[in-house]
Design a protein around this motif. Structure first.
Motif, mmCIF file in Angstrom:
data_model
loop_
_atom_site.group_PDB
_atom_site.id
_atom_site.type_symbol
_atom_site.label_atom_id
_atom_site.label_comp_id
_atom_site.label_asym_id
_atom_site.label_seq_id
_atom_site.Cartn_x
_atom_site.Cartn_y
_atom_site.Cartn_z
ATOM 1 N N GLY A 41 0.763 -1.358 0.005
ATOM 2 C CA GLY A 41 -0.002 -0.074 0.155
ATOM 3 C C GLY A 41 0.613 1.222 0.001
ATOM 4 N N GLY A 42 2.166 1.045 0.131
ATOM 5 C CA GLY A 42 3.009 2.173 0.041
ATOM 6 C C GLY A 42 2.937 3.439 -1.206
ATOM 7 N N ILE A 43 2.664 2.467 -2.168
ATOM 8 C CA ILE A 43 2.859 3.215 -3.704
ATOM 9 C C ILE A 43 1.608 4.088 -3.619
ATOM 10 N N ALA A 44 0.162 3.769 -3.144
ATOM 11 C CA ALA A 44 -0.788 4.561 -3.012
ATOM 12 C C ALA A 44 -0.694 5.762 -2.184
ATOM 13 N N VAL A 45 -0.136 5.512 -0.940
ATOM 14 C CA VAL A 45 0.190 6.568 0.303
ATOM 15 C C VAL A 45 1.081 7.732 -0.491
#
Length: 596
Positions: A41-45
């Motif tokens: 989920g780091g890409i979206a954050v």
């Protein structure tokens, strides 16, 4: 994966700083490293906090974890080669060939030379390419033109036209003359006339600092105005002292105006800067008011040399090389800079602008105004030029027409050749009459004066005879007598008779007895000689004796000659030649009619 708000705030603060110092590739890889550190989920954050596209963050994360990908990009590149929109010439086959055809049609100049140019603008080429079915903008056309060796250039003034075969020799001679004069401490000046300037509110190139929205207002057309007039700045540049002097004339640019500018410079600066100078070197162009063919320039230089006592040497640059004259790039260019964006309303404005011309190398200028009248078309006679060439000018150097020196005093004339045959009977010998006590001149000076008058005397005699007869003279004079039976005298006797009359105030009867001619001949000879001397401008030699007393009779002349040690035998004065008498008209006799 949920990220606390304080962590998102910390990321936003870091992104705001790093975005300003990283390029596209570095920013992309940096975002990828932050997304990998956050895990799932780091890409979206990271995309939400940084404002970048998720695809950009994903590409950065992929590159950050691939060593081969990081090494594939050369330093300074952000993307792999081949990315971006293809070039117009690659996307449209045949475009470069079509552009080359247009260039060939619009190219000017010799195809065998290196100087070619295109007569079409970039927008013209763009329209013509569109008419041929190619979509190509002007920027792409400019790029392809540069690839073909074209560039945007202005004209260059480098072609000199025809070159004189001896120009290099003349340049070496000019440099040698300048070095010699400067080594001896004599002045060396470069002279020329600057371009004539129209007075009034006319446009001038350049820009100056003024309040915004308040430019100097001038006329929209440069049509000349005769009422306002023009000025002709004649410059004199002292090469040794790095000083300029400009005479701003309001009349015509003639040889007399040019020499007067030199006269003003010598009086104001030259004589003070070089107090012991006996010579002056002038370098100038081959044409114009100071050209080597200008008669008035040489005539007035002779007058200036006689006034100042200077030997004035003149060296002309070869034709077509006026830009090598030092005054062009040492003085005139700086005057033009001073006048920039400033209309010359009056001649005084031009003088003030020239006087304010200075440079960081120490150049200073003096400007004066010359309001004298210099009419165009002033002629210098052939006799005057012949006298200057024979007595005043000394030619030197490889090209004698371009190099000459004006002497302050004329050279002595050669002794006239003695006439063969004895003196005519009934007159005093010439060597007795040609004595300083009788004529007031040295014998050598009297012969020189007679030689100088030979050309104007002969021209006047032929002109008068032609006007009287309507044709050239056919029959020569025999036995020294004219057609009226009176004895003629030659030019030397003309001068002797004139000097006897001027120096001793002898009557025409006594002078005629000395020369063995009629008093009428003496009167005509003295009048003609005085008129020729005044008209030809020949300078008189200095008097060897002070003016004598007024002698009236032959006895007075004998006593005066005896006191001077001259043995003088005056022939008896014969009867004057009678004038022609008009015959009395005889009226016809009318006979009475006889009766039939």
């Amino acid at each position: 994966m949920a990220v606390p708000e304080d962590a998102e705030a910390a990321l936003a603060a870091k992104f705001a700083v790093m975005r300003r110092v990283l390029d596209e590739r570095q920013w992309r890889v940096y975002l990828g490293t932050e997304a990998r550190a956050l895990g799932h989920g780091g890409i979206a954050v990271v995309a939400r906090v940084s404002g970048a596209s998720p695809a950009t963050v994903a590409a950065g994360a992929s590159q950050a974890g691939d060593e081969d990908e990081l090494a594939a990009l050369a330093p300074g590149r952000s993307r792999r080669p081949g990315a971006g929109r293809p070039k117009a010439e690659d996307a449209q086959p045949g475009l470069r060939q079509a552009l080359g055809g247009l260039l060939e049609e619009a190219t000017r100049g010799d195809p065998m030379s290196e100087i070619t140019w295109c007569s079409l603008s970039l927008r013209d080429l763009e329209r013509r390419m569109a008419a041929r079915g190619f979509r190509c903008r002007k920027d792409a056309i400019a790029r392809m033109l540069r690839g073909e060796g074209y560039s945007l250039q202005a004209m260059a003034k480098v072609l000199e036209g025809g070159q004189h075969p001896g120009r290099d020799v003349q340049f070496r001679h000019i440099n040698a003359m300048i070095r010699a004069f400067r080594a001896a401490g004599y002045p060396v000046v470069s002279v020329d006339t600057k371009k004539k300037e129209q007075l009034g509110p006319y446009h001038r190139d350049g820009r100056t600092w003024r309040p915004q929205g308040d430019p100097v207002k001038v006329r929209d057309h440069d049509f000349p105005d005769e009422k306002l007039g023009k000025i002709a700045p004649y410059g004199i540049y002292d090469i040794t002292a790095n000083r300029g002097f400009v005479s701003v004339g309001t009349s015509h640019d003639t040889g007399a105006f040019a020499v007067n500018a030199l006269r003003l410079w010598w009086r104001a600066e030259g004589s003070l800067r070089y107090p012991g100078a006996r010579r002056l070197l002038v370098t100038c162009d081959a044409g114009g008011s100071n050209g080597y063919r200008c008669r008035l320039w040489k005539d007035q230089l002779a007058v200036l040399a006689a006034e100042t006592g200077l030997k004035i040497s003149v060296v002309h640059f070869p034709p077509g090389t006026s830009k090598w004259n030092r005054i062009e790039h040492r003085l005139f260019c700086h005057i033009t800079r001073t006048w920039r964006a400033r209309p010359l309303m009056t001649a005084d404005d031009a003088v003030a602008g020239i006087a304010a011309t200075v440079t960081g190398q120490g150049l200073k200028c003096t400007a004066v105004r010359d309001d004298a009248r210099y009419p165009e078309g002033t002629k210098v006679s052939d006799d005057r030029m012949r006298y200057l060439h024979d007595r005043v000018l000394v030619r030197h150097g490889p090209h004698r027409d371009w190099n000459y020196t004006i002497l302050p005093a004329p050279r002595p004339a050669p002794e006239p050749e003695p006439r063969p045959g004895p003196e005519p009977a009934g007159r005093v010998p010439r060597e007795v009459l040609n004595h300083p006590a009788l004529t007031g001149l040295a014998p050598r000076d009297l012969h020189a004066l007679a030689a100088a008058l030979e050309v104007p005397f002969g021209a006047r005699r032929e002109q008068a005879g032609y006007s009287r007869r309507g044709r050239r003279r056919v029959n020569a004079i025999k036995n020294g007598n004219g057609s009226n039976g009176r004895r003629r005298i030659d030019l030397t006797d003309h001068v002797i008779a004139w000097r006897l009359r001027e120096h001793l105030h002898l009557p025409v009867t006594t002078t005629g007895a000395l020369l063995g001619v009629d008093p009428t001949t003496i009167s005509h000879a003295t009048t003609l000689t005085a008129r020729l001397i005044a008209g030809s401008g020949i300078p008189l030699p200095p008097a060897a004796e002070p003016p004598g007393t007024r002698l009236r009779t032959p006895d007075d002349l004998r006593d005066y000659a005896a006191a001077a040690g001259i043995r003088l035998t005056i022939p008896e004065t014969g009867p004057r030649t009678p004038k022609y008498t008009r015959r009395k008209r005889i009226e016809p006799v009318t006979r009475p009619e006889q009766s039939t």
